[in-house]
Write a protein that holds these residues in place. Structure first.
Motif, PDB file in Angstrom:
ATOM      1  N   LYS A   1      36.234  61.094  16.146  1.00 40.14           N
ATOM      2  CA  LYS A   1      37.561  61.615  15.617  1.00 40.14           C
ATOM      3  C   LYS A   1      38.336  60.759  14.959  1.00 40.14           C
ATOM      4  O   LYS A   1      38.679  59.583  15.332  1.00 40.14           O
ATOM      5  CB  LYS A   1      37.814  62.530  16.447  1.00 40.14           C
ATOM      6  CG  LYS A   1      38.424  62.126  17.717  1.00 40.14           C
ATOM      7  CD  LYS A   1      38.805  63.324  18.894  1.00 40.14           C
ATOM      8  CE  LYS A   1      38.828  62.738  20.077  1.00 40.14           C
ATOM      9  NZ  LYS A   1      39.136  63.820  21.144  1.00 40.14           N
ATOM     10  N   THR A   2      38.952  61.212  13.981  1.00 37.48           N
ATOM     11  CA  THR A   2      40.020  60.575  13.577  1.00 37.48           C
ATOM     12  C   THR A   2      41.166  60.784  14.735  1.00 37.48           C
ATOM     13  O   THR A   2      41.575  61.713  15.135  1.00 37.48           O
ATOM     14  CB  THR A   2      40.723  61.258  12.194  1.00 37.48           C
ATOM     15  OG1 THR A   2      39.645  61.152  11.075  1.00 37.48           O
ATOM     16  CG2 THR A   2      41.956  60.664  11.776  1.00 37.48           C
ATOM     17  N   THR A   3      41.769  59.260  14.970  1.00 36.85           N
ATOM     18  CA  THR A   3      42.605  59.253  16.160  1.00 36.85           C
ATOM     19  C   THR A   3      43.450  57.958  15.863  1.00 36.85           C
ATOM     20  O   THR A   3      43.152  57.131  14.994  1.00 36.85           O
ATOM     21  CB  THR A   3      41.694  59.115  17.329  1.00 36.85           C
ATOM     22  OG1 THR A   3      42.610  59.428  18.447  1.00 36.85           O
ATOM     23  CG2 THR A   3      40.970  57.749  17.541  1.00 36.85           C
TER      24      THR A   3
ATOM     25  N   GLY B   1      33.027  57.755   8.928  1.00 37.47           N
ATOM     26  CA  GLY B   1      33.835  58.735   7.911  1.00 37.47           C
ATOM     27  C   GLY B   1      35.414  58.990   8.452  1.00 37.47           C
ATOM     28  O   GLY B   1      36.179  59.690   7.749  1.00 37.47           O
ATOM     29  N   LYS B   2      35.691  58.523   9.733  1.00 36.72           N
ATOM     30  CA  LYS B   2      36.831  58.813  10.064  1.00 36.72           C
ATOM     31  C   LYS B   2      37.888  57.600   9.987  1.00 36.72           C
ATOM     32  O   LYS B   2      37.416  56.655   9.611  1.00 36.72           O
ATOM     33  CB  LYS B   2      36.558  59.134  11.769  1.00 36.72           C
ATOM     34  CG  LYS B   2      35.857  59.757  12.161  1.00 36.72           C
ATOM     35  CD  LYS B   2      35.641  61.336  12.106  1.00 36.72           C
ATOM     36  CE  LYS B   2      34.646  61.991  12.596  1.00 36.72           C
ATOM     37  NZ  LYS B   2      33.238  62.030  12.326  1.00 36.72           N
ATOM     38  N   THR B   3      39.239  58.035  10.486  1.00 44.08           N
ATOM     39  CA  THR B   3      40.187  57.009  10.405  1.00 44.08           C
ATOM     40  C   THR B   3      40.864  56.690  11.649  1.00 44.08           C
ATOM     41  O   THR B   3      40.982  57.552  12.487  1.00 44.08           O
ATOM     42  CB  THR B   3      41.397  57.671   9.429  1.00 44.08           C
ATOM     43  OG1 THR B   3      40.947  57.837   8.332  1.00 44.08           O
ATOM     44  CG2 THR B   3      42.437  56.412   9.445  1.00 44.08           C
TER      45      THR B   3
ATOM     46  N   GLY C   1      34.488  54.221   6.970  1.00 45.82           N
ATOM     47  CA  GLY C   1      35.751  54.586   7.612  1.00 45.82           C
ATOM     48  C   GLY C   1      36.962  53.723   7.172  1.00 45.82           C
ATOM     49  O   GLY C   1      36.870  53.118   6.098  1.00 45.82           O
ATOM     50  N   THR C   2      37.978  54.121   7.684  1.00 44.71           N
ATOM     51  CA  THR C   2      39.281  53.728   7.438  1.00 44.71           C
ATOM     52  C   THR C   2      39.818  53.118   8.926  1.00 44.71           C
ATOM     53  O   THR C   2      39.958  53.786   9.663  1.00 44.71           O
ATOM     54  CB  THR C   2      40.180  54.421   6.623  1.00 44.71           C
ATOM     55  OG1 THR C   2      39.680  55.062   5.741  1.00 44.71           O
ATOM     56  CG2 THR C   2      41.585  54.063   6.403  1.00 44.71           C
ATOM     57  N   LEU C   3      40.459  51.764   8.556  1.00 46.24           N
ATOM     58  CA  LEU C   3      41.282  51.307   9.671  1.00 46.24           C
ATOM     59  C   LEU C   3      42.569  50.959   9.146  1.00 46.24           C
ATOM     60  O   LEU C   3      42.833  50.554   8.182  1.00 46.24           O
ATOM     61  CB  LEU C   3      40.849  50.059  10.090  1.00 46.24           C
ATOM     62  CG  LEU C   3      41.563  49.118  11.179  1.00 46.24           C
ATOM     63  CD1 LEU C   3      41.619  49.761  12.627  1.00 46.24           C
ATOM     64  CD2 LEU C   3      40.917  47.807  11.405  1.00 46.24           C
ATOM     65  N   THR C   4      43.644  51.564   9.784  1.00 45.70           N
ATOM     66  CA  THR C   4      45.156  51.365   9.306  1.00 45.70           C
ATOM     67  C   THR C   4      45.886  51.183  10.441  1.00 45.70           C
ATOM     68  O   THR C   4      45.611  51.183  11.554  1.00 45.70           O
ATOM     69  CB  THR C   4      45.473  52.594   8.289  1.00 45.70           C
ATOM     70  OG1 THR C   4      46.856  52.257   7.631  1.00 45.70           O
ATOM     71  CG2 THR C   4      45.669  53.888   9.113  1.00 45.70           C
TER      72      THR C   4
ATOM     73  N   MET D   1      34.024  50.147   3.809  1.00 46.59           N
ATOM     74  CA  MET D   1      35.311  50.179   4.932  1.00 46.59           C
ATOM     75  C   MET D   1      36.447  50.034   3.920  1.00 46.59           C
ATOM     76  O   MET D   1      36.399  49.120   3.212  1.00 46.59           O
ATOM     77  CB  MET D   1      34.960  48.983   5.819  1.00 46.59           C
ATOM     78  CG  MET D   1      36.084  49.258   7.034  1.00 46.59           C
ATOM     79  SD  MET D   1      35.683  50.690   7.924  1.00 46.59           S
ATOM     80  CE  MET D   1      37.043  50.525   9.146  1.00 46.59           C
ATOM     81  N   VAL D   2      37.383  50.615   4.412  1.00 40.45           N
ATOM     82  CA  VAL D   2      38.860  50.530   3.950  1.00 40.45           C
ATOM     83  C   VAL D   2      39.795  50.033   4.963  1.00 40.45           C
ATOM     84  O   VAL D   2      40.013  50.487   6.056  1.00 40.45           O
ATOM     85  CB  VAL D   2      39.403  52.016   3.283  1.00 40.45           C
ATOM     86  CG1 VAL D   2      40.887  51.662   2.916  1.00 40.45           C
ATOM     87  CG2 VAL D   2      38.597  52.472   2.207  1.00 40.45           C
TER      88      VAL D   2
END
Length: 191
Positions: A72-74, A93-95, A125-128, A147-148
């Motif tokens: 999950k996006t978390t 597909g999650k962040t 997905g996305t890593l921020t 990947m972002v």
């Protein structure tokens, strides 16, 4: 009496089947069957972990390729990938947002710290981060696949990806994003 018991059991079974027809309930039932706790953030196979760092800690340091899938996006703490760990992070597909940084003693400024002789893939997905000065500090053999890496959410993020003594392959629709006046990607081999 047997008719009442059968009727009661039939009503209970009908109610359970009706509840499982709701999408959210089906997911919970499926996770329970696989032994994955509802509060799991990531999985390795059918084993759930409450944090991404806990999943990474479960990966052996013997170059065995292991896939960690984000459920999950978390938001959570930063991650250190140690030497000889071989990890595919499938963000599915999650962040994932890093809110507590990691790093060497006295310099805990990284979102992800990927140490020398590790093999790492970040994909899908996305890593921020809201706190990292360096979103990804790379000493490993790193692959970004669709990947972002988004360094724009932390006001102190100087480098989205900083590469030291390792390699980096970028494939698919990957993006490295940096805030105005900051660095998206650098390489330094002065070590």
């Amino acid at each position: 009496k047997k008719t009442k018991g059968k009727k009661w059991f039939s009503m209970l079974l009908s109610a359970l089947l009706m509840l499982m027809s709701f999408p959210g309930m089906a997911v919970l039932a499926d996770e329970s069957q696989n032994g994955i706790a509802e509060n799991s953030v990531a999985v390795i196979g059918n084993t759930g972990y409450e944090s991404l760092a806990a999943a990474v800690a479960a990966v052996p340091a013997d170059n065995t390729e292991t896939t960690i899938t984000l459920l999950k996006t978390t938001t959570g703490g930063g991650v250190v990938v140690k030497a000889n760990q071989n990890i595919i992070f499938d963000f599915a597909g999650k962040t994932y947002t890093v809110d507590a940084t990691v790093g060497s003693a006295g310099t805990e400024t990284n979102g992800f710290q990927l140490l020398q002789n590790a093999t790492v893939t970040l994909k899908n997905g996305t890593l921020t981060s809201t706190t990292a000065k360096i979103l990804v500090q790379n000493y490993s053999h790193l692959t970004l696949d669709t990947m972002v890496l988004d360094g724009t959410r932390s006001s102190v993020c100087e480098y989205t990806a900083s590469n030291n003594c390792g390699s980096m392959t970028v494939t698919g629709n990957s993006q490295l994003l940096a805030a105005e006046g900051r660095v998206a990607f650098d390489m330094w081999y002065g070590m």
